[in-house]
Design an enzyme around this catalytic site. Sequence first.
Site, PDB file in Angstrom:
ATOM      1  N   LYS A 202      38.910  31.391  39.137  1.00  0.00           N
ATOM      2  CA  LYS A 202      39.348  31.957  40.419  1.00  0.00           C
ATOM      3  C   LYS A 202      39.312  30.847  41.465  1.00  0.00           C
ATOM      4  O   LYS A 202      38.256  30.256  41.722  1.00  0.00           O
ATOM      5  CB  LYS A 202      38.445  33.117  40.824  1.00  0.00           C
ATOM      6  CG  LYS A 202      38.822  33.699  42.178  1.00  0.00           C
ATOM      7  CD  LYS A 202      38.027  34.956  42.480  1.00  0.00           C
ATOM      8  CE  LYS A 202      38.366  35.477  43.867  1.00  0.00           C
ATOM      9  NZ  LYS A 202      37.602  36.696  44.196  1.00  0.00           N
ATOM     10  N   LYS A 256      43.401  33.281  38.535  1.00  0.00           N
ATOM     11  CA  LYS A 256      43.745  33.891  39.816  1.00  0.00           C
ATOM     12  C   LYS A 256      43.769  32.838  40.906  1.00  0.00           C
ATOM     13  O   LYS A 256      42.828  32.053  40.970  1.00  0.00           O
ATOM     14  CB  LYS A 256      42.691  34.960  40.132  1.00  0.00           C
ATOM     15  CG  LYS A 256      42.878  35.635  41.456  1.00  0.00           C
ATOM     16  CD  LYS A 256      41.749  36.605  41.686  1.00  0.00           C
ATOM     17  CE  LYS A 256      41.916  37.184  43.081  1.00  0.00           C
ATOM     18  NZ  LYS A 256      40.815  38.005  43.474  1.00  0.00           N
TER      19      LYS A 256
END
Length: 332
Positions: A202, A256
């Site tokens: 992330k 992400k």
Amino acid sequence: MKPTVAPFPAARLRRTRVSPALRALVRESTLSPADLIWPVFVRAGRGEQEPVPSMPGVMRRSVDLVARAAREAADLGIPAICIFPYTALEDRTEDCAMAWDPDNLSNRAIRAIKDAVPEIAVMTDVALDPYNINGHDGFVVEGEIVNDETVEALVRMALAQAEAGADIIGPSDMMDGRIGAIRRALEAEGHRNVSILSYSAKYASAFYGPFRDAVGASGALSGDKNTYQMDPANSDEALRLIERDLNEGADMVMVKPGMPYLDICRRVKDAFGVPTFAYQVSGEYAMIRAAAANGWLDGEKVMMESLIAFKRAGCNGVLTYFAPEAARILGS
Ligand code: PBG
């Protein structure tokens, strides 16, 4: 294996593009509603929904309407829904106690969905930011986002979600050691069949801007998340994080944001061959919607093209706010 191409005109690569039938035969990736996970925002109240201004088409729904939305999603063939709470200001504290309250908004939504639509998989978000007065994913002590104390809290939070009936735990906090700690706690408490989809890679991304509006965290966040989320310049580090989380007990992994990080998706799939997901985040959604609203892009076509790109990059599926709209098109 090196691809071979006969010399022209023996090879005319346009031959297999000549008609819809030929194009269908040679298509390498497919998109189906089963590839989609739908993130939804939950708010307080009954029979209430309100639009998120920076995400046109996205609503914050009260628990009863989230359950109804889950029914629609399941009927469209969407296998999973992911819950994010819009927490009242008075529930945001320095000790984040609401995060593991069995009756917090998320846990009530999990129970309502599992009651109404048992066949849909419910995914959660494990991070302290919706409950933290300063908007961070971990406890803040003298300006530092502390790791180990946060992991203890995340374990309590994940257990409360599993108790409420969550099928997939989604740690999005980027603390070190949290996957192992959550997995051990789930096993110890008898939640053997609860999956973990780790937000392993992330990035510290400005593409999360509209999401922070949606959950009411924009104003709250003091500073940035750069000491725990990844540097957008890094790629090898993503592989280390994925490998680490798999070794600690993650069943599935996530990259992400999505579209700016498709190179990472491909590397992860090639390196590990595990169930790999991407999150097409709020800013990606907002960009497409905004350009479409201005008449600068064909919104529907760009939506479908952006989604097939995740499959082509090796993803098994994608978390996307477009899920119901895309599923409707795919099913028609
Ligand atoms: C927070 C969280 C974020 C998103 C999912 N979980 C934002 C952040 O890290 O600040 C972003 C999702 C999106 O932008 O759509 N734990």
